[in-house]
Design a protein around this motif. Structure first.
Motif, PDB file in Angstrom:
ATOM      1  N   LEU A   2     -34.614 110.991  77.547  1.00  0.00           N
ATOM      2  CA  LEU A   2     -35.550 109.887  77.764  1.00  0.00           C
ATOM      3  C   LEU A   2     -35.966 109.828  79.235  1.00  0.00           C
ATOM      4  CD1 LEU A   2     -36.919 107.279  76.687  1.00  0.00           C
ATOM      5  CD2 LEU A   2     -34.760 106.075  77.108  1.00  0.00           C
ATOM      6  N   LEU A  55     -44.841 108.126  76.074  1.00  0.00           N
ATOM      7  CA  LEU A  55     -43.488 107.638  76.384  1.00  0.00           C
ATOM      8  C   LEU A  55     -43.370 107.211  77.848  1.00  0.00           C
ATOM      9  CD1 LEU A  55     -40.734 107.244  74.943  1.00  0.00           C
ATOM     10  CD2 LEU A  55     -40.039 109.459  75.830  1.00  0.00           C
ATOM     11  N   ILE A  90     -39.415 100.933  73.620  1.00  0.00           N
ATOM     12  CA  ILE A  90     -38.415 101.999  73.726  1.00  0.00           C
ATOM     13  C   ILE A  90     -37.084 101.545  73.142  1.00  0.00           C
ATOM     14  CG2 ILE A  90     -37.080 103.359  75.382  1.00  0.00           C
ATOM     15  CD1 ILE A  90     -39.586 103.637  77.016  1.00  0.00           C
ATOM     16  N   VAL A 130     -35.280 103.694  70.357  1.00  0.00           N
ATOM     17  CA  VAL A 130     -34.128 104.520  70.741  1.00  0.00           C
ATOM     18  C   VAL A 130     -32.778 103.852  70.472  1.00  0.00           C
ATOM     19  CG1 VAL A 130     -33.076 105.749  72.691  1.00  0.00           C
ATOM     20  CG2 VAL A 130     -35.560 105.742  72.436  1.00  0.00           C
ATOM     21  N   ARG A 154     -43.872 108.404  68.883  1.00  0.00           N
ATOM     22  CA  ARG A 154     -42.711 108.831  68.103  1.00  0.00           C
ATOM     23  C   ARG A 154     -42.452 110.332  68.261  1.00  0.00           C
ATOM     24  NH1 ARG A 154     -40.224 106.131  64.206  1.00  0.00           N
ATOM     25  NH2 ARG A 154     -40.454 103.902  64.458  1.00  0.00           N
ATOM     26  N   ALA A 203     -40.730 110.659  71.544  1.00  0.00           N
ATOM     27  CA  ALA A 203     -39.328 110.236  71.417  1.00  0.00           C
ATOM     28  C   ALA A 203     -38.500 111.387  70.837  1.00  0.00           C
ATOM     29  CB  ALA A 203     -39.215 108.992  70.540  1.00  0.00           C
ATOM     30  N   TYR A 217     -37.440 109.321  63.920  1.00  0.00           N
ATOM     31  CA  TYR A 217     -38.610 109.199  64.808  1.00  0.00           C
ATOM     32  C   TYR A 217     -39.882 109.635  64.087  1.00  0.00           C
ATOM     33  CZ  TYR A 217     -35.427 108.572  68.801  1.00  0.00           C
ATOM     34  OH  TYR A 217     -34.468 108.100  69.674  1.00  0.00           O
TER      35      TYR A 217
END
Lengths: 196, 196
Positions: A161, A173, A181, A185, B150, B153, B192
């Motif tokens: 990340l 992101l 997030i 996550v 996504r 991620a 995700y």
């Protein structure tokens, strides 16, 4: 060139210089011998001071490392925040704390620097690997009663990340909202830390 | 000091040298102008050849980039493997393909080199960010009908896996069995990519 760091009332910069000398010595020793191989005694010797003074200034070896690398957190202080509280929210706590550590560019700079060293220098990678294992993985695994493999899986998601958000900066992101997030996550970290 | 790359039957090394010249020119241009800013035409000009020859040797700009960076995969070739097959196994397919790419030290070396550049050099990070966005994120998001956030991620989990396993080398993830990693990480990628 610094000499004995004993308190000399007439010389105001004395103790300040010594702290810096000790941290510089610590950085050299950690880089040369790794986190496991560098001892407080060896760091003190390298700095030309007594081991008791290193303890007095910084505390444990872990605290010397944190000070030398200018990390924005003490792992021992984070642990209660992470493992305390409802077990079913541990994933969310990890992600929120991690995002908070990375939010401020000044606070994240030393962590980014360590991550950069790890990717480019095998000796630095070894040092960081040992520190992460002892100060973070083993401790979190022990406190939560989770296999270390699952803790390293959680660490891999958080490090990835940081890489994608702050180092490579891939959108969307990179500029996603923190709450978004967390929603994405936190369930990942929760699943890893829930164990089998 | 390579000259015109036209086919000369009597000079065996001619075409080989030209390929290398073009790739060297491409690396310079991508580094200077980013992935988006470098065109086939500019790369050809930098190499002192005709744009048609660059196309003839390598194909699209994406293929020039892959050849210049010595990446062990063509994103366009991976896509059918990733998005084809049962939708509920897409996470597993991503993880298996990723592990296969990183398994062989020789194949992963150029990817590691790119990751290192991204962490240490802002210009390289920009180039990689653009390539990852266009060649991977946008394409996977489009093919699967999943929001790009996504997909990034999922990318963050896979990049973090490579960091912790191969770059920092934190145990037990560093030497964990591939099947164990699939069991741990495939559900993350699946979640995700399943979308909201």
């Amino acid at each position: 060139m610094s000499d004995a760091p004993a308190r000399r009332p007439g010389r105001r910069s004395g103790p300040t210089v010594s702290r810096g000398d000790i941290l510089a010595a610590a950085r050299r020793l950690f880089a040369e011998r790794g986190y496991d191989g560098a001892t407080i005694r060896a760091i003190a010797q390298e700095a030309g001071v007594d081991a008791a003074l290193v303890h007095h200034f910084f505390g444990t070896k872990e605290q010397v490392f944190v000070a030398a690398m200018e990390l924005p957190f003490q792992p021992a202080d984070l642990l209660p925040q992470l493992v305390g509280g409802p077990r079913e929210q541990v994933g969310e706590r990890f992600v929120r704390l991690f995002l908070a550590l990375w939010r401020d560019p000044e606070r994240r700079a030393p962590v980014l620097a360590l991550l950069r060293s790890a990717t480019t220098n095998e000796q630095a990678a070894e040092m960081i690997r040992q520190f992460v294992t002892e100060a973070l993985v083993t401790r979190v695994a022990g406190a939560l009663g989770v296999p270390p493999l699952r803790v390293t899986a959680a660490a891999s998601q958080l490090i990835g990340l940081a890489m994608v958000r702050h180092l490579i900066g891939v959108e969307p992101l990179a500029s996603a909202d923190e709450e978004e997030i967390v929603r994405l996550v936190a369930p990942t970290i929760q699943r890893y830390l829930d164990g089998d």
